[in-house]
Design an enzyme around this catalytic site. Structure first.
Site, PDB file in Angstrom:
ATOM      1  N   SER A 135       0.842  -1.192   0.000  1.00  0.00           N
ATOM      2  CA  SER A 135       0.000   0.000   0.000  1.00  0.00           C
ATOM      3  C   SER A 135       0.880   1.246   0.000  1.00  0.00           C
ATOM      4  O   SER A 135       2.004   1.233   0.529  1.00  0.00           O
ATOM      5  CB  SER A 135      -0.852  -0.029   1.270  1.00  0.00           C
ATOM      6  OG  SER A 135      -1.369   1.236   1.539  1.00  0.00           O
ATOM      7  N   TYR A 161      -1.793  -0.678  10.816  1.00  0.00           N
ATOM      8  CA  TYR A 161      -2.062  -1.292   9.504  1.00  0.00           C
ATOM      9  C   TYR A 161      -0.921  -0.981   8.527  1.00  0.00           C
ATOM     10  O   TYR A 161      -0.349  -1.877   7.904  1.00  0.00           O
ATOM     11  CB  TYR A 161      -3.397  -0.795   8.930  1.00  0.00           C
ATOM     12  CG  TYR A 161      -3.537  -1.122   7.457  1.00  0.00           C
ATOM     13  CD1 TYR A 161      -3.751  -2.433   7.037  1.00  0.00           C
ATOM     14  CD2 TYR A 161      -3.409  -0.128   6.479  1.00  0.00           C
ATOM     15  CE1 TYR A 161      -3.832  -2.748   5.685  1.00  0.00           C
ATOM     16  CE2 TYR A 161      -3.499  -0.434   5.128  1.00  0.00           C
ATOM     17  CZ  TYR A 161      -3.708  -1.741   4.737  1.00  0.00           C
ATOM     18  OH  TYR A 161      -3.785  -2.057   3.396  1.00  0.00           O
ATOM     19  N   LYS A 165       2.250  -3.471   6.562  1.00  0.00           N
ATOM     20  CA  LYS A 165       2.653  -3.550   5.144  1.00  0.00           C
ATOM     21  C   LYS A 165       4.160  -3.298   5.023  1.00  0.00           C
ATOM     22  O   LYS A 165       4.855  -3.979   4.278  1.00  0.00           O
ATOM     23  CB  LYS A 165       1.871  -2.537   4.308  1.00  0.00           C
ATOM     24  CG  LYS A 165       0.382  -2.828   4.231  1.00  0.00           C
ATOM     25  CD  LYS A 165       0.105  -4.087   3.434  1.00  0.00           C
ATOM     26  CE  LYS A 165      -1.329  -4.545   3.533  1.00  0.00           C
ATOM     27  NZ  LYS A 165      -1.561  -5.885   3.013  1.00  0.00           N
TER      28      LYS A 165
HETATM   29  N1  LIG Z   1      -8.753  -1.791  -0.718  1.00  0.00           N
HETATM   30  C1  LIG Z   1      -7.825  -0.906  -0.425  1.00  0.00           C
HETATM   31  O1  LIG Z   1      -8.096   0.292  -0.301  1.00  0.00           O
HETATM   32  C2  LIG Z   1      -6.377  -1.340  -0.317  1.00  0.00           C
HETATM   33  C3  LIG Z   1      -5.356  -0.393  -0.487  1.00  0.00           C
HETATM   34  C4  LIG Z   1      -4.025  -0.802  -0.364  1.00  0.00           C
HETATM   35  C5  LIG Z   1      -3.736  -2.134  -0.068  1.00  0.00           C
HETATM   36  N2  LIG Z   1      -4.742  -3.023   0.112  1.00  0.00           N
HETATM   37  C6  LIG Z   1      -4.411  -4.415   0.460  1.00  0.00           C
HETATM   38  O2  LIG Z   1      -4.927  -5.271  -0.541  1.00  0.00           O
HETATM   39  C7  LIG Z   1      -5.315  -6.524   0.040  1.00  0.00           C
HETATM   40  C8  LIG Z   1      -6.738  -6.821  -0.360  1.00  0.00           C
HETATM   41  O3  LIG Z   1      -7.566  -5.742   0.089  1.00  0.00           O
HETATM   42  P1  LIG Z   1      -9.129  -5.757  -0.131  1.00  0.00           P
HETATM   43  O4  LIG Z   1      -9.563  -4.349  -0.241  1.00  0.00           O
HETATM   44  O5  LIG Z   1      -9.461  -6.727  -1.196  1.00  0.00           O
HETATM   45  O6  LIG Z   1      -9.589  -6.320   1.288  1.00  0.00           O
HETATM   46  P2  LIG Z   1     -10.703  -7.415   1.635  1.00  0.00           P
HETATM   47  O7  LIG Z   1     -10.906  -7.374   3.105  1.00  0.00           O
HETATM   48  O8  LIG Z   1     -11.873  -7.244   0.748  1.00  0.00           O
HETATM   49  O9  LIG Z   1      -9.948  -8.769   1.220  1.00  0.00           O
HETATM   50  C9  LIG Z   1      -9.061  -9.438   2.077  1.00  0.00           C
HETATM   51  C10 LIG Z   1      -9.539 -10.886   2.192  1.00  0.00           C
HETATM   52  O10 LIG Z   1      -8.618 -11.604   3.008  1.00  0.00           O
HETATM   53  C11 LIG Z   1      -9.351 -12.447   3.875  1.00  0.00           C
HETATM   54  N3  LIG Z   1      -8.482 -12.685   5.050  1.00  0.00           N
HETATM   55  C12 LIG Z   1      -8.069 -11.780   5.983  1.00  0.00           C
HETATM   56  N4  LIG Z   1      -7.272 -12.389   6.894  1.00  0.00           N
HETATM   57  C13 LIG Z   1      -7.172 -13.697   6.521  1.00  0.00           C
HETATM   58  C14 LIG Z   1      -6.497 -14.835   7.065  1.00  0.00           C
HETATM   59  N5  LIG Z   1      -5.792 -14.758   8.198  1.00  0.00           N
HETATM   60  N6  LIG Z   1      -6.602 -16.027   6.413  1.00  0.00           N
HETATM   61  C15 LIG Z   1      -7.340 -16.119   5.271  1.00  0.00           C
HETATM   62  N7  LIG Z   1      -8.013 -15.071   4.737  1.00  0.00           N
HETATM   63  C16 LIG Z   1      -7.927 -13.887   5.343  1.00  0.00           C
HETATM   64  C17 LIG Z   1     -10.645 -11.688   4.171  1.00  0.00           C
HETATM   65  O11 LIG Z   1     -11.719 -12.537   4.535  1.00  0.00           O
HETATM   66  C18 LIG Z   1     -10.912 -10.997   2.837  1.00  0.00           C
HETATM   67  O12 LIG Z   1     -11.777 -11.744   2.009  1.00  0.00           O
HETATM   68  C19 LIG Z   1      -5.092  -6.374   1.537  1.00  0.00           C
HETATM   69  O13 LIG Z   1      -3.853  -6.925   1.856  1.00  0.00           O
HETATM   70  C20 LIG Z   1      -5.076  -4.876   1.738  1.00  0.00           C
HETATM   71  O14 LIG Z   1      -4.332  -4.518   2.851  1.00  0.00           O
HETATM   72  C21 LIG Z   1      -6.054  -2.662  -0.027  1.00  0.00           C
END
Ligand SMILES: NC(=O)c1ccc[n+]([C@@H]2O[C@H](COP(=O)([O-])OP(=O)(O)OC[C@H]3O[C@@H](n4cnc5c(N)ncnc54)[C@H](O)[C@@H]3O)[C@@H](O)[C@H]2O)c1
Length: 356
Positions: A135, A161, A165
């Protein structure tokens, strides 16, 4: 590229994961998803997550799916022993900035310990090619804009958070230095928004959304009365915060381009890439764009700044263009139109029964 290679996707049922799964299937990868459903919906704990069911309908292809936690080493190891896995894309994480300040241990446990277990199992099973969801928060408070990959990381990360990362990136670097067979790409996302143009999958946050776009969409659809705009006295075009919004489909394609990089035998070690459009848009510009796309009014009120928020943040994404042949193609109108298509067809997210 027809390839038939197998990608294990952790967090595959989530927002960015599910959109990437569509792209992988369209590029003829086999997909295995792992998700513990902490932030994804399934009709029951043993059923396939709803997002993946919809993707199967959309693509006509099947997804192998396990409702397991990446922190459970035995379960994870069984998946690696059952399938021949070529690459891993690691999305699984908790992602709420505010919640991470209230529950830091939960975030360190899930995001850092979970990643360590995953990397250990990968190493033991000789799967050493990884793409990680990072991120722009790793850059902390920008020392200059646009942010490029040489900007220092880890300094001024104001919340647990963001620190998870940063720490996981450091772990990936150490892993790659310790073992020359490892290659790891960290994709530093800016602000993912939008949804698949079918309206079948999209962002489905539980509770009050942390991010601007789902909040606006829920106001437009009548689930929330008004949008809170945090601060109107920043040094920006209209005083509201400026961010680099990127369509989730562009982001999904970025992951496939990162996997392509592993075919280059000269590519070794750890490498980060920014995925953003390179353009900043203010909160009020996003509200206007969404009004136009949805034809709905978006009532809002200006409230105090949130602690830790910065005025502006946007990417220099030229390295991804040069080395991954990737750039964002979808503009803010597509971002808003696709978000509205998803939200209006699924006012209550994946639990909406009428969406099929
Ligand atoms: N959406 C954003 O704004 C954004 C921005 C920068 C980075 N990210 C990163 O991208 C990735 C995906 O984000 P997203 O928006 O799709 O989030 P999201 O919460 O929709 O998806 C993450 C998924 O991981 C699963 N999960 C969490 N912990 C787990 C574990 N211990 N074992 C198995 N499954 C697990 C959750 O159930 C979820 O379905 C994350 O790592 C997030 O930090 C997201």
């Amino acid at each position: 590229m027809a390839n038939g290679k197998t990608v294990l996707v952790t967090g595959g049922a989530g927002y960015v994961g599910s959109h990437t799964v569509v792209e992988l299937l369209e590029q003829n990868y086999n997909v295995i998803s792992i998700d513990n459903l902490v932030n994804a919906y399934a009709d029951s704990p043993t059923e396939k997550p709803e997002s993946l069911k919809r993707i199967e309908k959309l693509t006509g292809k099947s997804i192998t799916s396990y409702n397991i936690d990446i922190r459970c080493k035995d379960n994870l190891d069984k998946v690696f022993k059952t399938h021949k896995i070529d690459y891993v894309i690691h999305f699984a994480a908790l992602k709420s900035v505010g919640e991470s300040c209230a529950k830091p241990l939960q975030y360190y446990q899930n995001n850092i310990s979970g990643s360590c277990v995953l990397f250990e199992v990968m190493s033991e099973n000789n799967v050493k090619k990884l793409v990680f969801s990072s991120s722009a928060t790793v850059y902390g408070t920008p020392q200059k804009l646009p942010l490029d990959e040489n900007h220092p990381t880890g300094q001024g990360c104001t919340n647990p958070y963001g620190k998870t990362k940063f720490f996981v990136e450091e772990i990936m670097k150490d892993l790659c230095s310790s073992d020359s067979e490892w290659s790891a790409i960290s994709l530093r996302y800016f602000n993912p928004v939008g949804a698949h143009e079918s309206g079948l999958i999209g962002e489905d946050p539980s509770g009050i959304p942390n991010n601007l776009m789902p909040f606006i969409a829920q106001v437009a659809v009548g689930r929330r009365a008004k949008l809170s705009v945090y601060g109107s006295d920043y040094d920006t075009i209209d005083g509201t915060g400026v961010r680099d919004y990127i369509h989730v489909n562009d982001l999904a394609i970025g992951h496939v381009r990162a996997l392509d990089k592993f075919c280059d035998n000269n590519f070794k070690g750890f490498k980060p890439y920014n995925l953003g459009t390179g353009k900043g848009l203010s909160v009020l510009q996003m509200v206007e764009a969404f009004k136009k796309a949805s034809g709905k009014d978006i009532p809002y009120e200006i409230v105090d700044r949130r602690p830790g928020d910065i005025a502006s943040c946007y990417a220099d994404a030229s390295l991804a263009l040069k080395e991954l042949n990737w750039s964002a193609t979808k503009d803010v109108n597509a971002m808003c139109k696709d978000t509205w298509n998803w939200q209006s067809k699924n006012p209550n997210g994946y639990q909406t029964k009428t969406a099929n």
